[in-house]
Enzyme design. Structure first.
Site, PDB file in Angstrom:
ATOM      1  N   ARG A 259       7.203   0.073   1.931  1.00 51.59           N
ATOM      2  CA  ARG A 259       7.043  -1.040   2.858  1.00 51.59           C
ATOM      3  C   ARG A 259       5.857  -1.916   2.479  1.00 51.59           C
ATOM      4  NH1 ARG A 259       5.367   3.773   4.480  1.00 51.59           N
ATOM      5  NH2 ARG A 259       3.795   4.079   6.073  1.00 51.59           N
TER       6      ARG A 259
ATOM      7  N   ARG B 194       0.819  -1.208   0.000  1.00 49.66           N
ATOM      8  CA  ARG B 194       0.000   0.000   0.000  1.00 49.66           C
ATOM      9  C   ARG B 194       0.853   1.259   0.000  1.00 49.66           C
ATOM     10  NH1 ARG B 194      -4.707  -0.742   3.485  1.00 49.66           N
ATOM     11  NH2 ARG B 194      -5.370  -1.489   1.449  1.00 49.66           N
ATOM     12  N   TYR B 195       1.943   1.220   0.754  1.00 44.27           N
ATOM     13  CA  TYR B 195       2.808   2.392   0.893  1.00 44.27           C
ATOM     14  C   TYR B 195       4.039   2.201   0.007  1.00 44.27           C
ATOM     15  CZ  TYR B 195       0.028   3.069   5.171  1.00 44.27           C
ATOM     16  OH  TYR B 195      -0.979   3.245   6.080  1.00 44.27           O
TER      17      TYR B 195
ATOM     18  N   CYS C 281     -11.410  -8.903  15.478  1.00 47.14           N
ATOM     19  CA  CYS C 281     -10.415  -9.109  14.416  1.00 47.14           C
ATOM     20  C   CYS C 281     -10.807  -8.413  13.116  1.00 47.14           C
ATOM     21  CB  CYS C 281     -10.243 -10.604  14.150  1.00 47.14           C
ATOM     22  SG  CYS C 281      -9.019 -10.927  12.860  1.00 47.14           S
TER      23      CYS C 281
ATOM     24  N   LYS D 187      -3.249   4.319   7.003  1.00 46.74           N
ATOM     25  CA  LYS D 187      -3.459   4.854   8.347  1.00 46.74           C
ATOM     26  C   LYS D 187      -3.440   6.386   8.322  1.00 46.74           C
ATOM     27  CE  LYS D 187      -1.289   0.813  10.347  1.00 46.74           C
ATOM     28  NZ  LYS D 187      -0.857   0.181   9.079  1.00 46.74           N
TER      29      LYS D 187
ATOM     30  N   ARG E 261      -9.133  -8.905  10.320  1.00 49.18           N
ATOM     31  CA  ARG E 261      -8.883  -9.825   9.198  1.00 49.18           C
ATOM     32  C   ARG E 261      -9.674 -11.101   9.339  1.00 49.18           C
ATOM     33  NH1 ARG E 261      -3.141  -8.333   9.394  1.00 49.18           N
ATOM     34  NH2 ARG E 261      -3.244  -6.356   8.303  1.00 49.18           N
TER      35      ARG E 261
ATOM     36  N   CYS F 258      -9.334 -12.873  18.489  1.00 49.58           N
ATOM     37  CA  CYS F 258      -9.932 -11.658  19.038  1.00 49.58           C
ATOM     38  C   CYS F 258     -11.279 -11.443  18.379  1.00 49.58           C
ATOM     39  CB  CYS F 258      -9.056 -10.457  18.740  1.00 49.58           C
ATOM     40  SG  CYS F 258      -7.410 -10.579  19.421  1.00 49.58           S
TER      41      CYS F 258
ATOM     42  N   ASP G 228      -7.796   3.672   9.804  1.00 46.90           N
ATOM     43  CA  ASP G 228      -7.322   3.066   8.562  1.00 46.90           C
ATOM     44  C   ASP G 228      -8.390   3.399   7.515  1.00 46.90           C
ATOM     45  OD1 ASP G 228      -5.718   1.525   6.826  1.00 46.90           O
ATOM     46  OD2 ASP G 228      -5.197   0.185   8.481  1.00 46.90           O
TER      47      ASP G 228
ATOM     48  N   ASP H 151     -11.943  -0.803  13.041  1.00 49.09           N
ATOM     49  CA  ASP H 151     -12.323  -0.801  11.620  1.00 49.09           C
ATOM     50  C   ASP H 151     -13.777  -1.255  11.436  1.00 49.09           C
ATOM     51  OD1 ASP H 151      -9.817  -0.033  10.636  1.00 49.09           O
ATOM     52  OD2 ASP H 151      -9.089  -2.112  10.616  1.00 49.09           O
TER      53      ASP H 151
ATOM     54  N   CYS I  35      -4.021 -17.831  14.789  1.00 54.17           N
ATOM     55  CA  CYS I  35      -3.568 -17.114  15.980  1.00 54.17           C
ATOM     56  C   CYS I  35      -3.675 -18.059  17.168  1.00 54.17           C
ATOM     57  CB  CYS I  35      -4.464 -15.910  16.260  1.00 54.17           C
ATOM     58  SG  CYS I  35      -4.382 -14.628  14.994  1.00 54.17           S
TER      59      CYS I  35
HETATM   60  C1  LIG Z   1      -0.046  -0.697   8.889  1.00 55.31           C
HETATM   61  C2  LIG Z   1       0.466  -1.078   7.593  1.00 55.31           C
HETATM   62  C3  LIG Z   1       1.816  -0.913   7.284  1.00 55.31           C
HETATM   63  C4  LIG Z   1       2.805  -0.314   8.254  1.00 55.31           C
HETATM   64  O1  LIG Z   1       2.486   1.021   8.519  1.00 55.31           O
HETATM   65  P1  LIG Z   1       3.383   1.907   9.489  1.00 55.31           P
HETATM   66  O2  LIG Z   1       2.614   3.180   9.643  1.00 55.31           O
HETATM   67  O3  LIG Z   1       4.702   2.088   8.816  1.00 55.31           O
HETATM   68  O4  LIG Z   1       3.518   1.154  10.778  1.00 55.31           O
HETATM   69  C5  LIG Z   1       2.239  -1.300   6.028  1.00 55.31           C
HETATM   70  N1  LIG Z   1       1.387  -1.808   5.116  1.00 55.31           N
HETATM   71  C6  LIG Z   1       0.066  -1.955   5.389  1.00 55.31           C
HETATM   72  C7  LIG Z   1      -0.827  -2.506   4.321  1.00 55.31           C
HETATM   73  C8  LIG Z   1      -0.435  -1.616   6.638  1.00 55.31           C
HETATM   74  O5  LIG Z   1      -1.734  -1.783   6.905  1.00 55.31           O
END
Ligand SMILES: *Cc1c(COP(=O)(O)O)cnc(C)c1O
Length: 395
Positions: free
Chosen positions: A142, A138-139, A158, A365, A160, A155, A358, A321, A151
């Protein structure tokens, strides 16, 4: 911002309620009758804990008197995020209180099966942003790798739940199931941070986890790894010396642990976190804001203070969520903003997590919090501090 000056008259201190603080957990260990005769070596064996999880109404009713809502919930949850509770976690449940925060997070209730119109199966649109099996990208720099769908404890909030549960795994070769994800990361040199989550990656056997860590570590542009887990809270016996010795080899690894309530911070949990911290793993917490569990500012403040004492830095607090069946847990956004308002400035900065929503549909986020900028003009900011006092900053 209507009348900022009036903020000064507002009570910003957290009132200490008349309810006495529960005694420090001395009941970490086998307080329940059915566990009294368990050999301590078995109790400390994480495989024993998993094998003896409570998954039925009959087993759970030996420990607590179930309410009709809980009985209905457990029946309906069969086959969809079915109940599973480790003996360790069950031992922390208050048998007489259906509102016990430990109990509410783990025992299904009927309300879980009334779905609100805006609730979704995949609220963060993770499946849409999945370029390879088990991977969410998404980002820019990362990725999120979903290492397992299981798990130690499920929870009830959850996010997911569309994926996670005690179902049989799809027929995938455990040695090759992440090949496409690994190839994708290899081919994308911008990816410098891999977050391994799930499910709970620490539910994997040491060898399977190591196999995955090794493959990711071998990619030269990946600078660091993170593990998202709740196991130090739900199954602290899993944190063994063998595990921490293995993790040390793949340093730097950071860890985000899902903590929601001060009752979760037992001596046993602390010793698991100590082992992780002493292996050089920086620990952060992630909490989900849950109605009746941690939505009172004094409860949340206790949680973040207790976390700092076990060397866990509060990282995120999530708005719950809009995932199907969680309406009974969801608070107004104002509740979360108020919690941050009552922490920031009033206590150690290290104790204050970032409150995030989110973005539904895949926005990622988004930080939400009290507004400290009252007005802004050319060369001038009008700000307020945590007490509501007003300051002008000239650029
Ligand atoms: C939460 C998340 C991350 C990590 O986000 P940070 O703000 O760097 O902790 C990376 N990818 C996805 C899809 C996420 O939901």
């Amino acid at each position: 911002m209507s009348n900022p000056v009036s903020l000064e008259n507002q009570k910003t201190q957290i009132e200490t309620p008349a309810i006495p603080r529960p005694p420090r957990r001395s009941r970490d260990y086998q307080q329940i009758a059915i566990y009294k005769d368990v050999n301590p070596l078995d109790w400390e064996d994480w495989h024993w804990q998993l094998k003896h999880r409570i998954c039925s109404k009959e087993e759970l009713s030996q420990i607590i008197r179930l309410t009709p809502e809980e009985e209905k919930g457990i029946d309906k949850a069969k086959g969809r995020l079915a109940m599973a509770i480790t003996p360790y976690w069950a031992n922390l449940i208050d048998a007489d209180d259906p509102d016990c925060p430990i109990r509410r997070q783990s025992v299904p209730v009927g309300a879980e099966f009334s779905i609100a119109p805006h609730e979704m199966a995949d609220p963060c649109a993770e499946d849409r942003d999945s370029p390879a099996a088990h991977l969410v990208h998404r980002y820019p720099d990362r990725v999120l790798l979903l290492a397992t769908e299981h798990c130690a404890m499920y929870c009830r909030h959850c996010t997911r739940r569309r994926l996670v549960g005690e179902h049989e795994d799809k027929e995938e070769n455990p040695l090759t199931k992440f090949d496409a994800a690994i190839e994708y990361i290899k081919a994308n040199r911008k990816i410098r941070d891999v977050l391994i989550s799930g499910g709970d990656p620490l539910i994997l056997e040491d060898e399977a986890l190591e196999n995955l860590l090794q493959k990711i570590r071998d990619i030269s542009h990946v600078e660091f790894l993170r593990i998202g887990t709740r196991i130090p809270v739900t199954l602290p016996q899993r944190i063994t010396e063998k595990l921490t010795d293995m993790l040390k080899k793949y340093s730097p690894i950071w860890m985000s642990i899902h903590f929601n309530h001060p009752k979760e911070i037992t001596k046993r949990c602390k010793s698991a976190c100590d082992m992780l911290a002493e292996s050089g793993i920086p620990l952060g917490s992630q909490s989900v804001l849950l109605k009746g569990v941690n939505d009172r500012p004094y409860v949340f403040k206790r949680l973040v203070h207790d976390l700092l004492q076990i060397r866990v830095r509060p990282y995120y607090i999530y708005q719950c969520d809009p995932v199907r069946g969680t309406q009974h847990f969801r608070t107004p956004v104002a509740t979360g903003i108020n919690i941050i308002e009552k922490l920031r400035g009033h206590t150690s900065g290290y104790a204050v997590p970032t409150y995030v929503i989110d973005g539904p549909g895949g926005g990622g986020k988004i930080p939400i919090g009290p507004n400290y900028i009252l007005s802004q003009a050319k060369g001038k900011y009008v700000l307020r501090n945590y007490k509501g006092k007003i300051y002008t900053y000239l650029e």
